[in-house]
Design a protein around this motif. Structure first.
Motif, PDB file in Angstrom:
ATOM      1  N   ARG A 187       0.836  -1.202   0.000  1.00 61.06           N
ATOM      2  CA  ARG A 187       0.000   0.000   0.000  1.00 61.06           C
ATOM      3  C   ARG A 187       0.877   1.262   0.000  1.00 61.06           C
ATOM      4  NH1 ARG A 187      -3.219  -1.906   3.347  1.00 61.06           N
ATOM      5  NH2 ARG A 187      -2.027  -1.351   5.195  1.00 61.06           N
ATOM      6  N   ALA A 188       1.925   1.241   0.801  1.00 62.80           N
ATOM      7  CA  ALA A 188       2.832   2.386   0.847  1.00 62.80           C
ATOM      8  C   ALA A 188       3.617   2.514  -0.456  1.00 62.80           C
ATOM      9  CB  ALA A 188       3.790   2.242   2.028  1.00 62.80           C
ATOM     10  N   MET A 189       3.934   1.383  -1.090  1.00 61.58           N
ATOM     11  CA  MET A 189       4.619   1.419  -2.383  1.00 61.58           C
ATOM     12  C   MET A 189       3.795   2.195  -3.403  1.00 61.58           C
ATOM     13  SD  MET A 189       5.903  -2.549  -2.450  1.00 61.58           S
ATOM     14  CE  MET A 189       6.457  -2.560  -4.146  1.00 61.58           C
ATOM     15  N   ASP A 190       2.488   1.968  -3.388  1.00 67.29           N
ATOM     16  CA  ASP A 190       1.617   2.676  -4.326  1.00 67.29           C
ATOM     17  C   ASP A 190       1.562   4.167  -4.012  1.00 67.29           C
ATOM     18  OD1 ASP A 190       1.062   0.339  -5.694  1.00 67.29           O
ATOM     19  OD2 ASP A 190      -0.743  -0.103  -4.526  1.00 67.29           O
ATOM     20  N   LEU A 191       1.630   4.516  -2.722  1.00 66.51           N
ATOM     21  CA  LEU A 191       1.667   5.926  -2.356  1.00 66.51           C
ATOM     22  C   LEU A 191       2.951   6.584  -2.846  1.00 66.51           C
ATOM     23  CD1 LEU A 191       0.263   5.849   1.303  1.00 66.51           C
ATOM     24  CD2 LEU A 191      -0.909   6.647  -0.765  1.00 66.51           C
ATOM     25  N   ILE A 192       4.060   5.859  -2.763  1.00 69.70           N
ATOM     26  CA  ILE A 192       5.333   6.382  -3.272  1.00 69.70           C
ATOM     27  C   ILE A 192       5.247   6.601  -4.773  1.00 69.70           C
ATOM     28  CG2 ILE A 192       7.739   5.761  -3.705  1.00 69.70           C
ATOM     29  CD1 ILE A 192       7.775   4.437  -0.955  1.00 69.70           C
ATOM     30  N   ALA A 193       4.649   5.642  -5.478  1.00 72.61           N
ATOM     31  CA  ALA A 193       4.480   5.796  -6.926  1.00 72.61           C
ATOM     32  C   ALA A 193       3.648   7.033  -7.242  1.00 72.61           C
ATOM     33  CB  ALA A 193       3.833   4.544  -7.512  1.00 72.61           C
ATOM     34  N   ARG A 194       2.593   7.273  -6.452  1.00 78.56           N
ATOM     35  CA  ARG A 194       1.769   8.459  -6.673  1.00 78.56           C
ATOM     36  C   ARG A 194       2.579   9.732  -6.441  1.00 78.56           C
ATOM     37  NH1 ARG A 194      -2.255  11.170  -3.375  1.00 78.56           N
ATOM     38  NH2 ARG A 194      -2.272   9.505  -1.818  1.00 78.56           N
ATOM     39  N   ALA A 195       3.448   9.704  -5.441  1.00 81.94           N
ATOM     40  CA  ALA A 195       4.279  10.868  -5.161  1.00 81.94           C
ATOM     41  C   ALA A 195       5.270  11.138  -6.295  1.00 81.94           C
ATOM     42  CB  ALA A 195       5.020  10.681  -3.845  1.00 81.94           C
ATOM     43  N   ILE A 196       5.801  10.080  -6.904  1.00 79.08           N
ATOM     44  CA  ILE A 196       6.696  10.274  -8.054  1.00 79.08           C
ATOM     45  C   ILE A 196       5.936  10.951  -9.187  1.00 79.08           C
ATOM     46  CG2 ILE A 196       8.057   9.106  -9.834  1.00 79.08           C
ATOM     47  CD1 ILE A 196       8.721   6.960  -7.754  1.00 79.08           C
ATOM     48  N   ARG A 197       4.701  10.489  -9.434  1.00 81.14           N
ATOM     49  CA  ARG A 197       3.883  11.123 -10.473  1.00 81.14           C
ATOM     50  C   ARG A 197       3.671  12.606 -10.159  1.00 81.14           C
ATOM     51  NH1 ARG A 197       1.111   6.061  -9.950  1.00 81.14           N
ATOM     52  NH2 ARG A 197       1.184   4.846 -11.880  1.00 81.14           N
ATOM     53  N   THR A 198       3.417  12.900  -8.887  1.00 82.51           N
ATOM     54  CA  THR A 198       3.192  14.286  -8.473  1.00 82.51           C
ATOM     55  C   THR A 198       4.440  15.140  -8.707  1.00 82.51           C
ATOM     56  OG1 THR A 198       1.577  13.659  -6.796  1.00 82.51           O
ATOM     57  CG2 THR A 198       2.656  15.787  -6.512  1.00 82.51           C
ATOM     58  N   ALA A 199       5.584  14.626  -8.309  1.00 83.95           N
ATOM     59  CA  ALA A 199       6.829  15.380  -8.458  1.00 83.95           C
ATOM     60  C   ALA A 199       7.118  15.678  -9.923  1.00 83.95           C
ATOM     61  CB  ALA A 199       7.985  14.605  -7.836  1.00 83.95           C
ATOM     62  N   VAL A 200       6.883  14.700 -10.794  1.00 82.28           N
ATOM     63  CA  VAL A 200       7.128  14.917 -12.220  1.00 82.28           C
ATOM     64  C   VAL A 200       6.093  15.864 -12.804  1.00 82.28           C
ATOM     65  CG1 VAL A 200       7.213  13.791 -14.481  1.00 82.28           C
ATOM     66  CG2 VAL A 200       8.317  12.710 -12.505  1.00 82.28           C
ATOM     67  N   ALA A 201       4.822  15.698 -12.406  1.00 82.09           N
ATOM     68  CA  ALA A 201       3.763  16.561 -12.930  1.00 82.09           C
ATOM     69  C   ALA A 201       3.959  18.013 -12.486  1.00 82.09           C
ATOM     70  CB  ALA A 201       2.399  16.052 -12.474  1.00 82.09           C
ATOM     71  N   GLU A 202       4.388  18.224 -11.240  1.00 85.23           N
ATOM     72  CA  GLU A 202       4.627  19.584 -10.757  1.00 85.23           C
ATOM     73  C   GLU A 202       5.744  20.271 -11.525  1.00 85.23           C
ATOM     74  OE1 GLU A 202       3.242  19.663  -6.077  1.00 85.23           O
ATOM     75  OE2 GLU A 202       5.364  19.690  -6.591  1.00 85.23           O
ATOM     76  N   ASN A 203       6.740  19.480 -11.937  1.00 83.86           N
ATOM     77  CA  ASN A 203       7.807  19.994 -12.793  1.00 83.86           C
ATOM     78  C   ASN A 203       8.585  21.130 -12.123  1.00 83.86           C
ATOM     79  OD1 ASN A 203       9.288  19.901 -15.182  1.00 83.86           O
ATOM     80  ND2 ASN A 203       7.987  21.416 -16.215  1.00 83.86           N
ATOM     81  N   LYS A 204       8.769  21.026 -10.796  1.00 84.37           N
ATOM     82  CA  LYS A 204       9.508  22.056 -10.073  1.00 84.37           C
ATOM     83  C   LYS A 204      10.986  21.710  -9.907  1.00 84.37           C
ATOM     84  CE  LYS A 204       5.964  24.763  -9.138  1.00 84.37           C
ATOM     85  NZ  LYS A 204       5.422  24.858  -7.774  1.00 84.37           N
ATOM     86  N   ALA A 205      11.312  20.418  -9.950  1.00 87.65           N
ATOM     87  CA  ALA A 205      12.682  19.981  -9.686  1.00 87.65           C
ATOM     88  C   ALA A 205      13.439  19.741 -10.983  1.00 87.65           C
ATOM     89  CB  ALA A 205      12.682  18.709  -8.847  1.00 87.65           C
ATOM     90  N   ASP A 206      14.683  20.183 -11.030  1.00 87.49           N
ATOM     91  CA  ASP A 206      15.566  19.881 -12.161  1.00 87.49           C
ATOM     92  C   ASP A 206      16.186  18.503 -11.993  1.00 87.49           C
ATOM     93  OD1 ASP A 206      15.362  22.584 -13.338  1.00 87.49           O
ATOM     94  OD2 ASP A 206      16.423  23.178 -11.520  1.00 87.49           O
ATOM     95  N   VAL A 207      16.410  18.108 -10.738  1.00 81.09           N
ATOM     96  CA  VAL A 207      16.986  16.797 -10.421  1.00 81.09           C
ATOM     97  C   VAL A 207      16.166  16.191  -9.285  1.00 81.09           C
ATOM     98  CG1 VAL A 207      19.060  15.517  -9.805  1.00 81.09           C
ATOM     99  CG2 VAL A 207      19.278  17.708 -10.988  1.00 81.09           C
ATOM    100  N   LEU A 208      15.793  14.920  -9.428  1.00 82.06           N
ATOM    101  CA  LEU A 208      14.996  14.210  -8.433  1.00 82.06           C
ATOM    102  C   LEU A 208      15.783  13.011  -7.933  1.00 82.06           C
ATOM    103  CD1 LEU A 208      12.306  13.664  -6.918  1.00 82.06           C
ATOM    104  CD2 LEU A 208      11.528  12.424  -8.956  1.00 82.06           C
ATOM    105  N   SER A 209      15.995  12.941  -6.614  1.00 86.11           N
ATOM    106  CA  SER A 209      16.761  11.860  -6.000  1.00 86.11           C
ATOM    107  C   SER A 209      15.824  10.918  -5.257  1.00 86.11           C
ATOM    108  CB  SER A 209      17.794  12.437  -5.030  1.00 86.11           C
ATOM    109  OG  SER A 209      18.560  11.412  -4.413  1.00 86.11           O
ATOM    110  N   LEU A 210      15.933   9.622  -5.538  1.00 90.60           N
ATOM    111  CA  LEU A 210      15.066   8.594  -4.938  1.00 90.60           C
ATOM    112  C   LEU A 210      15.917   7.628  -4.123  1.00 90.60           C
ATOM    113  CD1 LEU A 210      12.900   7.847  -8.114  1.00 90.60           C
ATOM    114  CD2 LEU A 210      12.431   9.500  -6.291  1.00 90.60           C
ATOM    115  N   SER A 211      15.621   7.503  -2.840  1.00 90.69           N
ATOM    116  CA  SER A 211      16.441   6.681  -1.946  1.00 90.69           C
ATOM    117  C   SER A 211      15.644   5.522  -1.358  1.00 90.69           C
ATOM    118  CB  SER A 211      17.024   7.554  -0.832  1.00 90.69           C
ATOM    119  OG  SER A 211      17.961   8.464  -1.332  1.00 90.69           O
TER     120      SER A 211
END
Length: 451
Positions: A187-211
């Motif tokens: 369930r949390a994995m799916d929330l993380i996936a949704r957050a990745i979509r949000t970060a890309v859709a917002e288009n505010k970051a030039d570089v995105l780091s995933l840990s």
């Protein structure tokens, strides 16, 4: 079946169940030596660079490097670049993970002052569990939450150390109460996936780091394969927008879950982890640094493999070999090879963050590829500043750069193996260290110029 965070004498691995191994959030914790280190290094205001007595006390108590980010800035060439004005100004770097820390902004300000860096500009973007569900309140007695708080703190401090004038964003995925004690469930994995979509859709970051890492094989392999398929278009969208995505390769060597397999009488299975295995992502592995007090190497880097874990590396079962790895097909075969590059991650060469646990602040020595990933992400932001534009995926440039006679800022790592069932480092590209480690003073201009 989910299990509690594991303690490896001098290392607490952050997270969680058989589904995911959240990397990097590993710190000297849970032992008498660790408690002594926390007491020794706790103070209302940290010393200027956390060197001298603080480092010596930490090293004595934990028997790890207790390096400072000032030393890392020196050894990777960020300090020299910053001095010449390449400091990330005008760029934005972001990290994304679960839970976060109640003291994230305060600790970052203190860290920045201690390192004599420009004041940070941090924005935290929180994502709720969704569908009217309430986020679990932060609980300092919850080991998983505390480990995730260290993870978030490590992410933003590493990014800020490498690109001190870049804007910072932290995408915080809040968990429900039932997941807060378990760590990363499906369930949390799916929330993380949704957050990745949000970060890309917002288009505010030039570089995105995933840990964080989801092993491709294991009990949840079908779920991970679905995430890979569903997020492939999202990473393509990030590339189209010019966003560079960087991800940690993992902290359990070439066979994540090998310890559990041995207990069950099974042979360890070599595998890699997503999202590092996605062809549109730069996968960052871990090395062992040996530094003097001024941040100069005492000996060449080796592959990270010690009491705290080992760097992830191997070939993907989900992703075929991308074009940029055609030149290393003899190593990868027909599959995506991981990692692409490697930076410091070892337990014996730990690096200190400034962390507040409830109401007690101290320098905490950390390890894992969740250190190496944001370090490289920050350096990539420096290249974006030099280029005066977003860089998008940088793997083609990295693999092209290694063909140069001087390797153009890539430093080969030729010794070490990533775990008991791991791969050995060798001259050139290998599945333990990738293309090697980096000299940012030379590599950043190469990345800025692009293919």
């Amino acid at each position: 079946m989910p299990h509690r965070a594991r303690t490896v004498r001098a290392a607490l691995a952050c997270a969680t169940g058989s589904v995911l191994l959240a990397t990097g959030c590993q710190t000297v914790a849970g032992s008498q030596a660790a408690q002594q280190a926390a007491t020794a290094t706790a103070m209302p205001t940290p010393t200027t660079t956390a060197t001298g007595p603080v480092r010596r006390l930490c090293t004595k108590a934990t028997r790890t490097g207790c390096y400072t980010f000032d030393q890392l800035r020196q050894v990777y060439g960020a300090k020299a670049l910053n001095a010449k004005g390449t400091d990330g100004e005008g760029t934005t770097v972001a990290a994304l993970n679960v839970v976060g820390s109640p003291h994230l902004a305060e600790d970052l300000k203190t860290f920045s002052s201690a390192m004599r860096l420009p004041a940070p500009d941090l924005t935290v973007v929180r994502q709720s569990p969704g569908r009217g569900r309430r986020a679990a309140p932060f609980d300092w007695k919850n080991e998983t939450m505390v480990a995730m708080a260290r993870e978030a703190t490590l992410d933003v401090q590493a990014l800020h150390a490498m690109a001190p004038k870049a804007g910072l964003r932290f995408y915080q995925v809040d968990l429900e109460q039932r997941d807060a004690a378990k760590g990363i469930t499906p369930r949390a994995m799916d929330l993380i996936a949704r957050a990745i979509r949000t970060a890309v859709a917002e288009n505010k970051a030039d570089v995105l780091s995933l840990s964080f890492v989801f092993p491709e094989t294991g009990d949840q392999s079908a779920h991970v394969a679905r995430l890979y398929r569903d997020l492939r278009p999202v990473f393509d969208e990030a590339a189209a927008k010019g966003i560079t995505v960087v991800a940690a390769s993992g902290d359990e060597g070439a066979a994540p879950g090998a310890a559990e397999a041995a207990k069950a009488g099974r042979e360890p299975v070599r595998t890699v982890s997503w999202p590092a295995s996605d062809p549109g992502v730069t996968a960052v592995g871990g090395t062992r640094l040996t530094l003097d007090d001024r941040g100069r190497r005492r000996s060449p880097d080796t592959v990270w493999n010690d009491k705290g874990g080992a760097t992830g590396g191997g070939t993907s079962v989900l992703a075929g070999r991308p074009d940029y790895q055609d030149g290393v097909r003899k190593v990868t075969g027909e599959h995506r090879g991981v990692p692409d590059v490697s930076l410091t991650a070892s337990a014996t060469g730990s690096t200190m963050i400034w962390f507040t646990h409830d109401r007690t602040s101290s320098w905490a020595p950390m390890l894992g590829t969740s250190l190496s990933a944001p370090l490289f992400a920050g350096l990539t932001a420096l290249a974006a500043q030099q280029a005066d534009k977003r860089l998008g995926p940088v793997n083609a440039t990295l693999y092209g750069a290694v063909q140069a006679a001087d390797r153009s800022g890539l430093v080969d790592v030729v010794n070490g193996v990533n775990g008991e069932a791991g791969y050995r480092a060798a001259p050139g590209y290998d599945l333990a260290s990738g293309l090697g480690t980096v000299d940012a003073a030379r590599l950043v201009p190469v990345l800025a110029q692009g293919q």
